[in-house]
Design a protein around this motif. Structure first.
Motif, PDB file in Angstrom:
ATOM      1  N   LEU A 116       0.842  -1.195   0.000  1.00 17.52           N
ATOM      2  CA  LEU A 116       0.000   0.000   0.000  1.00 17.52           C
ATOM      3  C   LEU A 116       0.882   1.252   0.000  1.00 17.52           C
ATOM      4  O   LEU A 116       2.081   1.162   0.264  1.00 17.52           O
ATOM      5  CB  LEU A 116      -0.922  -0.031   1.224  1.00 17.52           C
ATOM      6  N   SER A 117       0.269   2.398  -0.293  1.00 22.68           N
ATOM      7  CA  SER A 117       1.027   3.661  -0.320  1.00 22.68           C
ATOM      8  C   SER A 117       1.820   3.818   0.962  1.00 22.68           C
ATOM      9  O   SER A 117       1.308   3.530   2.037  1.00 22.68           O
ATOM     10  CB  SER A 117       0.083   4.864  -0.392  1.00 22.68           C
ATOM     11  N   ARG A 118       2.993   4.316   0.843  1.00 24.40           N
ATOM     12  CA  ARG A 118       3.891   4.611   1.976  1.00 24.40           C
ATOM     13  C   ARG A 118       4.420   3.360   2.678  1.00 24.40           C
ATOM     14  O   ARG A 118       5.020   3.458   3.734  1.00 24.40           O
ATOM     15  CB  ARG A 118       3.209   5.504   3.039  1.00 24.40           C
ATOM     16  N   SER A 119       4.189   2.196   2.120  1.00 23.80           N
ATOM     17  CA  SER A 119       4.695   1.002   2.786  1.00 23.80           C
ATOM     18  C   SER A 119       6.204   0.874   2.579  1.00 23.80           C
ATOM     19  O   SER A 119       6.870   0.132   3.297  1.00 23.80           O
ATOM     20  CB  SER A 119       3.986  -0.248   2.258  1.00 23.80           C
ATOM     21  N   LYS A 122       7.864   0.965  -0.928  1.00 23.80           N
ATOM     22  CA  LYS A 122       8.260   0.360  -2.203  1.00 23.80           C
ATOM     23  C   LYS A 122       9.414   1.111  -2.875  1.00 23.80           C
ATOM     24  O   LYS A 122      10.400   0.516  -3.288  1.00 23.80           O
ATOM     25  CB  LYS A 122       7.068   0.347  -3.186  1.00 23.80           C
ATOM     26  N   THR A 123       9.253   2.439  -2.998  1.00 21.64           N
ATOM     27  CA  THR A 123      10.262   3.220  -3.711  1.00 21.64           C
ATOM     28  C   THR A 123      11.621   3.105  -3.017  1.00 21.64           C
ATOM     29  O   THR A 123      12.650   2.906  -3.664  1.00 21.64           O
ATOM     30  CB  THR A 123       9.816   4.700  -3.784  1.00 21.64           C
ATOM     31  N   VAL A 124      11.602   3.218  -1.707  1.00 20.15           N
ATOM     32  CA  VAL A 124      12.858   3.147  -0.954  1.00 20.15           C
ATOM     33  C   VAL A 124      13.442   1.733  -1.057  1.00 20.15           C
ATOM     34  O   VAL A 124      14.652   1.554  -1.228  1.00 20.15           O
ATOM     35  CB  VAL A 124      12.621   3.547   0.520  1.00 20.15           C
ATOM     36  N   ASP A 183      13.714  -0.921  11.212  1.00 28.17           N
ATOM     37  CA  ASP A 183      14.637  -0.111  12.016  1.00 28.17           C
ATOM     38  C   ASP A 183      13.894   0.811  12.986  1.00 28.17           C
ATOM     39  O   ASP A 183      14.521   1.505  13.775  1.00 28.17           O
ATOM     40  CB  ASP A 183      15.568   0.711  11.106  1.00 28.17           C
ATOM     41  N   HIS A 184      12.570   0.810  12.946  1.00 26.42           N
ATOM     42  CA  HIS A 184      11.806   1.580  13.930  1.00 26.42           C
ATOM     43  C   HIS A 184      11.709   0.871  15.270  1.00 26.42           C
ATOM     44  O   HIS A 184      11.230   1.442  16.250  1.00 26.42           O
ATOM     45  CB  HIS A 184      10.379   1.847  13.419  1.00 26.42           C
ATOM     46  N   VAL A 185      12.091  -0.389  15.286  1.00 24.77           N
ATOM     47  CA  VAL A 185      12.086  -1.118  16.566  1.00 24.77           C
ATOM     48  C   VAL A 185      13.467  -1.714  16.786  1.00 24.77           C
ATOM     49  O   VAL A 185      14.201  -1.976  15.834  1.00 24.77           O
ATOM     50  CB  VAL A 185      11.011  -2.239  16.601  1.00 24.77           C
ATOM     51  N   ALA A 194      14.424  -3.695   6.653  1.00 26.37           N
ATOM     52  CA  ALA A 194      14.562  -2.229   6.616  1.00 26.37           C
ATOM     53  C   ALA A 194      15.399  -1.954   5.383  1.00 26.37           C
ATOM     54  O   ALA A 194      16.500  -2.479   5.250  1.00 26.37           O
ATOM     55  CB  ALA A 194      15.246  -1.700   7.873  1.00 26.37           C
ATOM     56  N   SER A 195      14.862  -1.170   4.477  1.00 29.11           N
ATOM     57  CA  SER A 195      15.579  -0.900   3.228  1.00 29.11           C
ATOM     58  C   SER A 195      16.759   0.023   3.472  1.00 29.11           C
ATOM     59  O   SER A 195      17.794  -0.098   2.836  1.00 29.11           O
ATOM     60  CB  SER A 195      14.638  -0.266   2.217  1.00 29.11           C
ATOM     61  N   VAL A 196      16.574   0.965   4.390  1.00 34.98           N
ATOM     62  CA  VAL A 196      17.626   1.927   4.726  1.00 34.98           C
ATOM     63  C   VAL A 196      17.584   2.121   6.240  1.00 34.98           C
ATOM     64  O   VAL A 196      16.659   2.750   6.763  1.00 34.98           O
ATOM     65  CB  VAL A 196      17.370   3.283   4.029  1.00 34.98           C
TER      66      VAL A 196
HETATM   67  N1  GDP Z   1      13.173   4.389   8.867  1.00 35.53           N
HETATM   68  C1  GDP Z   1      12.836   3.929   7.678  1.00 35.53           C
HETATM   69  N2  GDP Z   1      11.898   4.593   6.963  1.00 35.53           N
HETATM   70  C2  GDP Z   1      11.564   4.092   5.758  1.00 35.53           C
HETATM   71  C3  GDP Z   1      12.148   2.919   5.210  1.00 35.53           C
HETATM   72  N3  GDP Z   1      11.567   2.689   4.013  1.00 35.53           N
HETATM   73  C4  GDP Z   1      10.679   3.685   3.814  1.00 35.53           C
HETATM   74  N4  GDP Z   1      10.667   4.543   4.851  1.00 35.53           N
HETATM   75  C5  GDP Z   1       9.826   5.730   5.053  1.00 35.53           C
HETATM   76  O1  GDP Z   1       8.562   5.502   4.429  1.00 35.53           O
HETATM   77  C6  GDP Z   1       8.273   6.533   3.495  1.00 35.53           C
HETATM   78  C7  GDP Z   1       7.504   5.953   2.332  1.00 35.53           C
HETATM   79  O2  GDP Z   1       8.342   5.114   1.578  1.00 35.53           O
HETATM   80  P1  GDP Z   1       8.166   4.942   0.001  1.00 35.53           P
HETATM   81  O3  GDP Z   1       9.222   4.005  -0.435  1.00 35.53           O
HETATM   82  O4  GDP Z   1       8.093   6.266  -0.678  1.00 35.53           O
HETATM   83  O5  GDP Z   1       6.739   4.238  -0.022  1.00 35.53           O
HETATM   84  P2  GDP Z   1       5.856   3.792  -1.283  1.00 35.53           P
HETATM   85  O6  GDP Z   1       4.699   4.724  -1.319  1.00 35.53           O
HETATM   86  O7  GDP Z   1       5.412   2.395  -0.950  1.00 35.53           O
HETATM   87  O8  GDP Z   1       6.723   3.834  -2.502  1.00 35.53           O
HETATM   88  C8  GDP Z   1       9.633   7.102   3.117  1.00 35.53           C
HETATM   89  O9  GDP Z   1       9.521   8.436   2.684  1.00 35.53           O
HETATM   90  C9  GDP Z   1      10.401   6.982   4.407  1.00 35.53           C
HETATM   91  O10 GDP Z   1      10.139   8.071   5.259  1.00 35.53           O
HETATM   92  C10 GDP Z   1      13.135   2.235   6.003  1.00 35.53           C
HETATM   93  O11 GDP Z   1      13.703   1.200   5.621  1.00 35.53           O
HETATM   94  N5  GDP Z   1      13.425   2.783   7.212  1.00 35.53           N
END
Ligand code: GDP
Ligand code: MG
Length: 481
Positions: free
Chosen positions: A39-42, A44-46, A354-356, A392-394
């Protein structure tokens, strides 16, 4: 290169060739379609950005990907981005994203909500006997192209629509949205619909107004209430559809056994709904989904958990809907409606682990595992192989301890975006089962957004992550043997 002549010969000579090793593929390079959704913000892009960066870096810094067999066994020889060539889809913006994250003031990449792809080629020494033999015969190492496709998980929530008439969908949707916090979020839409009937004369204006209010509700339900099971998916993530008029519909009350008469509001909505199903939902499955063979579904479990009982329950519903796209057994929705090649591996990943603190990370995955009926599906041989893990991607935090109520507890520390101070974040113990109804805390939607660490944009050192290598090994490791 002609490969056909020796394939049957080698195959006859030894039985081990039978298990799905395609010699032609190995010699000429092959492609595996890896789809990334959530879902959005999950995340994916990162995820895709970091995964590519780490694959490209793995040749220089193998320590970043120790759980990827091709790296650990020292067989990876080179990796590079595939030329965009004649790809049909817009290209995933790896370069822009990594540069945004690597800039002086690190930023997270901009959000996107459409379909994108990027290919990454990997050249390696085969590990299996047939692969080695082939490599000797052809005098070249094996290559594989991993074609990564990014698409919104919201779109998978629409699969059940294919089996529902407009009236059925309307009834189910309105029943759901008239309860609990959904009713609160939907109040404006519901009161508008209270003034309109399915059998009133069709009006473009009323339909559009209903649609706008419904869409506003979906966005509010997602952003202000943390809800996930929101249909139709394109209302939230339109992709390239923008504002096509057949999208202008919304659910309306239709009593059981009612025929929607021509030229009524109900009939207009129904016509648009049917077009949506045909032109959008079915087409996505036929043109795209059908070609994916490996799938990762990213889930922000922690956010849903903290957002409270209803948000969590709603995410569970969404997961169940998403899972239907990977159930192929006889009688499954998918097999009734669609045909074609199937996804054979699905990984559900609990993101932002990485939030926990470290000790809690496996809990995140366990919780995700217990949210949906994964084990039951695994038993059915006609479905894909499933796994669940935290990732955790990053990594954007470090671990620390803190005294809370006289007890020393593990916390994570990071710098929230826009702040000049570090902040500690503590969520208590992540439960491994969905919490009991009486044990929920008040909804908390403000999970901090931590700044990403300083990243080098050239793919040499890679990015610190959790389990990206393990995820990739599960998803495509067999193709790198
Ligand atoms: N701390 C942390 N935050 C993350 C990580 N991956 C994503 N995020 C946060 O989640 C937000 C949404 O991620 P994004 O990849 O844009 O989500 P998408 O909508 O599924 O493509 C990012 O802007 C980051 O703030 C991660 O591995 N660690
Ligand atoms: Mg995105």
């Amino acid at each position: 290169m002609a490969t056909t002549w020796y394939a049957p010969y080698v195959a006859k000579a030894s039985g081990w060739l039978s298990d799905a090793v395609n010699l032609a593929d190995m010699a000429q390079g092959s492609t595996v379609n890896l789809a990334v959704t959530g879902l959005s913000r999950s995340g994916k892009t990162v995820f895709i950005t970091s995964l590519i960066h780490n694959i490209l870096s793995a040749v220089h810094n193998p320590n970043r990907m120790p759980l990827l067999n091709v790296v650990a066994s020292n067989r990876l020889m080179g990796t590079w981005l595939e030329d965009a060539g004649a790809n049909r889809l817009p290209r995933f913006r790896y370069q822009d994203n990594i540069e945004a994250m690597a800039a002086g003031a690190p930023l997270w990449p901009a959000g996107t909500d459409d379909l994108r792809e990027i290919g990454i080629e990997m050249r390696f020494q085969p590990a299996t006997a047939p692969g080695k033999l082939l490599s000797e015969i052809s005098g070249t190492p094996a290559t594989i192209t991993i074609r990564i496709v990014d698409y919104p998980g919201e779109w998978l929530l629409d699969l059940p629509l294919l089996a529902q008439s407009y009236a059925e969908w309307s009834r189910a949707t309105l029943r759901l949205y008239r309860r609990g916090i959904r009713a609160e979020a939907a109040s404006e839409f519901l009161s508008f619909m209270g003034q309109h009937r399915h059998d009133e004369p069709a009006s473009d204006e009323v339909a559009k107004q209903a649609h706008d209010l419904y869409r506003a509700f979906l966005i509010k339900a997602r952003d202000a209430y943390g809800l996930s099971h929101l249909q139709p998916g394109r209302f939230l993530c339109p992709g390239t559809l923008a504002d096509a008029p057949f999208l202008w519909f919304a659910p309306i009350d239709v009593p059981d056994n009612t025929h929607l008469a021509p030229n009524t509001l109900g009939a207009l909505m129904q016509e648009r709904y049917d077009t949506y199903k045909r032109e959008v939902v079915a087409r996505f499955y036929e043109d795209h989904f059908r070609w994916f063979s490996r799938q990762i579904v990213l889930v922000d479990v922690l956010r849903a958990l903290l957002a409270g009982r209803e948000a969590f329950e709603d995410q569970r519903l969404a997961l169940e809907s998403i899972l239907q796209s990977f159930r192929y057994g006889s009688g499954s929705l998918f097999s009734k409606l669609l045909w074609g090649p199937h996804i054979d591996r699905v990984l559900f990943a609990a993101t932002k682990a990485d939030h926990v603190p470290d000790v809690q990370r496996d809990h995140l995955a366990e919780l995700l595992r217990s949210m949906a009926a994964f084990p039951a599906i695994e038993a059915k041989s006609s479905s894909a192989r499933f796994d669940v893990m935290p990732i955790a991607s990053v990594i954007s935090t470090v671990e620390d301890t803190q005294e809370i109520d006289g007890q020393r507890v593990q916390v994570v520390v990071g710098r929230p975006v826009g702040s000049d101070k570090q902040a500690k974040f503590f969520v208590g113990t992540v439960p491994i089962r969905p919490p009991r109804p009486d044990t929920w805390n008040a909804p908390f939607l403000n999970v901090p957004v931590f700044e990403p660490p300083v990243i080098d944009s050239s793919p040499v050192d890679g990015v610190a992550h959790i389990n990206l290598d393990r995820a990739l090994e599960f998803l495509v490791g067999d193709r790198l043997r």
